[in-house]
Design a protein around this motif. Structure first.
Motif, PDB file in Angstrom:
ATOM      1  N   UNK A 172       0.836  -1.199   0.000  1.00  0.00           N
ATOM      2  CA  UNK A 172       0.000   0.000   0.000  1.00  0.00           C
ATOM      3  C   UNK A 172       0.873   1.253   0.000  1.00  0.00           C
ATOM      4  N   UNK A 173       1.910   1.268   0.833  1.00  0.00           N
ATOM      5  CA  UNK A 173       2.771   2.445   0.934  1.00  0.00           C
ATOM      6  C   UNK A 173       3.522   2.709  -0.369  1.00  0.00           C
ATOM      7  N   UNK A 174       4.092   1.674  -0.957  1.00  0.00           N
ATOM      8  CA  UNK A 174       4.831   1.872  -2.221  1.00  0.00           C
ATOM      9  C   UNK A 174       3.860   2.139  -3.370  1.00  0.00           C
ATOM     10  N   UNK A 175       2.717   1.492  -3.344  1.00  0.00           N
ATOM     11  CA  UNK A 175       1.708   1.739  -4.372  1.00  0.00           C
ATOM     12  C   UNK A 175       1.170   3.161  -4.334  1.00  0.00           C
ATOM     13  N   UNK A 176       1.165   3.776  -3.150  1.00  0.00           N
ATOM     14  CA  UNK A 176       0.710   5.159  -3.023  1.00  0.00           C
ATOM     15  C   UNK A 176       1.604   6.116  -3.802  1.00  0.00           C
ATOM     16  N   UNK A 177       2.842   5.709  -4.049  1.00  0.00           N
ATOM     17  CA  UNK A 177       3.776   6.555  -4.803  1.00  0.00           C
ATOM     18  C   UNK A 177       3.283   6.797  -6.230  1.00  0.00           C
TER      19      UNK A 177
END
Length: 103
Positions: A94-99
């Motif tokens: 989720x955190x990397x996908x938010x990029x």
């Protein structure tokens, strides 16, 4: 939650880790060259990392945590450690996908 035996726990952690690696491999070409890594209290980005660093770091941290929990447990992995090892890859995706959405 019913207690899982050690073999089942290791299988679950392995499957989740493999899914993380596959997910990051699929996501990698779409990531910007610089991925936001730290935010201020106002919501602005304080620090960026190259996408290679972000992806390899995420894989390394998740893999190290899972291996630590596997090798330090004798009979079964304690529930709190197992939950952290199982949920952290999801949070990482989720955190990397938010990029993809934050510039």
């Amino acid at each position: 939650m019913e207690k899982l035996d050690r073999k089942t726990q290791i299988r679950i952690l392995s499957i989740i880790f493999i899914m993380l690696v596959i997910g990051l491999a699929i996501l990698f070409p779409f990531l910007p060259d610089k991925v936001p890594m730290q935010y201020s209290l106002t919501g602005s980005v304080n620090r960026y990392a190259d996408k290679w660093v972000a992806v390899l770091g995420a894989i390394g941290i998740n893999g190290a945590l899972s291996l630590y929990n596997i090798f330090t447990s004798e009979d079964v992995i304690p529930a709190k450690n197992f939950i952290v090892s199982a949920v952290l890859p999801i949070v990482t995706m989720i955190a990397i996908g938010a990029a993809l959405f934050i510039q």
